[in-house]
Design an enzyme around this catalytic site. Structure first.
Site, mmCIF file in Angstrom:
data_model
loop_
_atom_site.group_PDB
_atom_site.id
_atom_site.type_symbol
_atom_site.label_atom_id
_atom_site.label_comp_id
_atom_site.label_asym_id
_atom_site.label_seq_id
_atom_site.Cartn_x
_atom_site.Cartn_y
_atom_site.Cartn_z
ATOM 1 N N HIS A 1 -14.775 73.482 -18.149
ATOM 2 C CA HIS A 1 -15.788 73.820 -17.133
ATOM 3 C C HIS A 1 -15.056 74.192 -15.853
ATOM 4 O O HIS A 1 -13.948 73.705 -15.593
ATOM 5 C CB HIS A 1 -16.699 72.620 -16.866
ATOM 6 C CG HIS A 1 -17.547 72.259 -18.051
ATOM 7 N ND1 HIS A 1 -18.618 73.021 -18.457
ATOM 8 C CD2 HIS A 1 -17.471 71.232 -18.935
ATOM 9 C CE1 HIS A 1 -19.170 72.472 -19.538
ATOM 10 N NE2 HIS A 1 -18.484 71.389 -19.856
ATOM 11 N N ASP B 1 -12.631 69.865 -29.561
ATOM 12 C CA ASP B 1 -13.866 70.124 -28.812
ATOM 13 C C ASP B 1 -13.506 70.533 -27.374
ATOM 14 O O ASP B 1 -14.113 70.070 -26.404
ATOM 15 C CB ASP B 1 -14.817 68.925 -28.821
ATOM 16 C CG ASP B 1 -16.228 69.326 -28.352
ATOM 17 O OD1 ASP B 1 -16.445 70.518 -28.074
ATOM 18 O OD2 ASP B 1 -17.098 68.444 -28.257
ATOM 19 N N ASN C 1 -22.030 78.836 -27.937
ATOM 20 C CA ASN C 1 -22.892 78.535 -26.769
ATOM 21 C C ASN C 1 -22.356 79.205 -25.502
ATOM 22 O O ASN C 1 -21.932 78.565 -24.558
ATOM 23 C CB ASN C 1 -23.081 77.020 -26.579
ATOM 24 C CG ASN C 1 -21.795 76.244 -26.426
ATOM 25 O OD1 ASN C 1 -20.728 76.698 -26.840
ATOM 26 N ND2 ASN C 1 -21.868 75.076 -25.821
ATOM 27 N N HIS D 1 -24.193 70.066 -34.562
ATOM 28 C CA HIS D 1 -24.148 69.175 -33.397
ATOM 29 C C HIS D 1 -25.281 68.181 -33.640
ATOM 30 O O HIS D 1 -26.418 68.409 -33.230
ATOM 31 C CB HIS D 1 -24.362 69.994 -32.124
ATOM 32 C CG HIS D 1 -24.386 69.194 -30.868
ATOM 33 N ND1 HIS D 1 -23.303 69.102 -30.020
ATOM 34 C CD2 HIS D 1 -25.349 68.441 -30.303
ATOM 35 C CE1 HIS D 1 -23.602 68.337 -28.988
ATOM 36 N NE2 HIS D 1 -24.850 67.917 -29.128
ATOM 37 N N LEU E 1 -14.368 78.978 -26.131
ATOM 38 C CA LEU E 1 -13.606 79.985 -25.370
ATOM 39 C C LEU E 1 -14.444 80.570 -24.241
ATOM 40 O O LEU E 1 -13.930 81.293 -23.395
ATOM 41 C CB LEU E 1 -13.099 81.093 -26.293
ATOM 42 C CG LEU E 1 -12.012 80.692 -27.292
ATOM 43 C CD1 LEU E 1 -11.626 81.887 -28.165
ATOM 44 C CD2 LEU E 1 -10.774 80.139 -26.598
ATOM 45 N N ARG E 2 -15.755 80.303 -24.261
ATOM 46 C CA ARG E 2 -16.683 80.630 -23.169
ATOM 47 C C ARG E 2 -16.932 82.111 -22.954
ATOM 48 O O ARG E 2 -17.632 82.468 -22.027
ATOM 49 C CB ARG E 2 -16.219 80.020 -21.837
ATOM 50 C CG ARG E 2 -15.983 78.509 -21.854
ATOM 51 C CD ARG E 2 -17.205 77.720 -22.216
ATOM 52 N NE ARG E 2 -17.060 76.310 -21.864
ATOM 53 C CZ ARG E 2 -17.839 75.348 -22.357
ATOM 54 N NH1 ARG E 2 -18.791 75.637 -23.236
ATOM 55 N NH2 ARG E 2 -17.672 74.100 -21.989
ATOM 56 N N HIS F 1 -17.824 66.849 -34.381
ATOM 57 C CA HIS F 1 -17.446 65.739 -33.492
ATOM 58 C C HIS F 1 -18.187 64.413 -33.757
ATOM 59 O O HIS F 1 -18.795 63.846 -32.856
ATOM 60 C CB HIS F 1 -17.568 66.131 -32.021
ATOM 61 C CG HIS F 1 -18.829 66.872 -31.632
ATOM 62 N ND1 HIS F 1 -20.091 66.464 -31.976
ATOM 63 C CD2 HIS F 1 -18.982 68.014 -30.901
ATOM 64 C CE1 HIS F 1 -20.966 67.309 -31.482
ATOM 65 N NE2 HIS F 1 -20.321 68.259 -30.827
ATOM 66 N N HIS G 1 -12.883 73.465 -33.458
ATOM 67 C CA HIS G 1 -13.971 73.285 -32.480
ATOM 68 C C HIS G 1 -13.456 73.567 -31.067
ATOM 69 O O HIS G 1 -12.964 72.679 -30.371
ATOM 70 C CB HIS G 1 -14.531 71.859 -32.577
ATOM 71 C CG HIS G 1 -15.885 71.733 -31.959
ATOM 72 N ND1 HIS G 1 -16.954 71.143 -32.591
ATOM 73 C CD2 HIS G 1 -16.367 72.129 -30.758
ATOM 74 C CE1 HIS G 1 -18.012 71.174 -31.818
ATOM 75 N NE2 HIS G 1 -17.678 71.770 -30.674
#
Ligand code: DOR
Length: 430
Positions: free
Chosen positions: A309, A305, A94, A179, A63-64, A232, A60
């Site tokens: 940011h 997870d 996401n 999720h 890597l954005r 999670h 989980h």
């Protein structure tokens, strides 16, 4: 290229192995595991007093990429993985755009093949744009190598859509990674609802928001026979629902994040934005239930997870901070410090849940040091003392609730496909 790892304590639960011996790597594979090996032309790594394990796997990771590179990208994220002793990450969809089509799955995989410092498995979205309205083309994504499907960050609110997804994925035998948090019950909250939220005056999220969502997902797993993996999990009620479903033979597995095994909602008491996460940090009774669920086998994987940011997004007041923080560079150190050295988990459990079992559950070519297998290897120094200092991290999203924590135990070398990618905390040039 040959690497000879000498005199390490080789701990490989996949082979029921825990003994001091040597390990020889050649052309990307493990070719020998024995005492007193000697080979000409090999780079020798002295692993005396160190532990040699199958490469750690994080099921989980965010890597954005694409689109959110101010938070992280494939290079910075996988360097962070290598630094943390992790050789395989599964990245969540996401992103911007959401990874919801075959071309995006291939794009991330190709990019990762060229530039990453870890194996990257791609999780595609369940619904287009993670909007929960229409199914994404999961079949096409599976054909391009997506490992499984998730709307991570969002619950698939529509039971109709989730049932459709569960039926659809059975055709190509892939898991849904859920999720499972009912957003309506969490809408007005910022942290776990309990005595700490009441004391510090922050609206809370009732933990039954997880239980309710997990119950529905287990019911649909039972009805369809599809493999549902709960991401999670952090609530004592939710993990017990999963336990009961497993007892009935339902094809449901789950993971727990390091923070839900090691931190409580007390960490939020000084409104530190680094402690905001979804699911939120919960009270000690939940943390204890999660530890128990690891020990009794309900939980298959310990994950990070890792949710980086950008500093300008996260360094704001508690209520406005986005959920999530980095985890790849702290996970094994925190687990060894708070769970192994305290006698809560033995080393076998740590390696099983951070490598062997994730590999088994998700059918990865990893999680073992058996002769003939791919040489993804982590070397741990169980006694190395170090302090969490995010200024030294490779990740771009440096916020962590463990900042300044004194740790005992660290990954000191990472071998990926037969090559060192990290030594003594330094990620090596490719
Ligand atoms: O805290 C979280 N952050 N939890 C999630 O499920 C999503 C993640 C993110 O993408 O930032």
């Amino acid at each position: 290229m040959k690497i000879l790892i000498k005199n390490g304590r080789v701990v490989d639960p996949s082979q029921n192995l825990d003994k001091v011996c040597d390990l020889l790597v050649e052309d990307g594979k493990i070719v020998a595991l024995d005492e007193n090996l000697s080979v000409e032309g090999a780079e020798v790594y002295d692993a005396t007093d160190k532990v040699v394990t199958p490469g750690l796997i994080d099921m989980h990771t965010h890597l954005r990429e694409p689109g959110l590179e101010a938070k992280e990208d494939i290079v910075s994220g996988t360097k962070a993985a290598a630094a943390g002793g992790i050789t395989t990450v599964a990245c969540m969809p996401n992103t911007k755009p959401v990874i919801d089509s075959a071309v995006l799955v291939s794009g991330v995989k190709q990019q990762a093949e060229q530039e990453s410092y870890a194996n990257v498995e791609v999780i595609g979205a369940i619904s287009k744009g993670e909007k929960g309205e229409e199914l994404a083309e999961m079949g096409d994504m599976a054909a391009r190598g997506a490992l499984g499907f998730s709307d991570d960050g969002h619950y698939v609110k529509s039971s109709r859509l989730f049932l459709l997804a569960a039926r659809y994925i059975k055709a190509f035998d892939k898991p849904l990674l859920c999720h499972a948090i009912d957003p309506e019950l969490g809408e007005e909250g910022y942290m776990h609802e309990g005595t700490v939220s009441a004391r510090i005056g922050v609206p809370g999220i009732p933990y039954i928001s997880e239980d309710i969502a997990v119950a529905r997902d287990c019911i649909i797993a039972e009805y369809t026979g599809a493999h549902v993996h709960i991401c999670h999990v952090a609530s004592k009620g939710a993990v017990d629902i999963i336990r009961q479903a497993q007892k009935k033979g339902v094809n449901v597995t789950c993971e727990v994040a390091v923070q839900h095994l090691t931190l409580t909602d007390e960490a939020c008491a000084d409104y530190n934005p680094a402690t905001r996460v979804s699911p939120p940090l919960r009270s000690m009774d939940h943390v204890e239930a999660m530890r128990q669920a690891v020990l009794d086998g309900t939980v298959s994987c310990i994950v990070t997870d890792h949710a980086p940011h950008a500093p300008e997004e996260k360094d704001v007041e508690f209520r406005n901070a986005p959920n999530g923080f980095c985890g790849l560079e702290t996970s094994v150190g925190v687990v060894l410090t708070d769970l192994y050295h305290t006698g809560i988990f033995d080393l076998n459990t740590v390696i099983t849940k951070m490598s062997c079992e994730p590999a088994k559950v998700f059918k990865l070519d990893a999680g073992t040091l058996a002769v003939g297998s791919k040489a993804d290897i982590t070397i741990l120094d169980l006694n190395k003392e170090w302090t969490v200092d995010s200024s030294k991290f490779y990740t771009r999203g440096k916020f962590t609730p463990y900042e300044g924590k004194a740790c005992k135990g660290k990954a000191v070398a990472t071998i990926l496909g037969g090559k060192f990618v990290m030594k003594e905390g330094e990620v090596l040039c490719k």
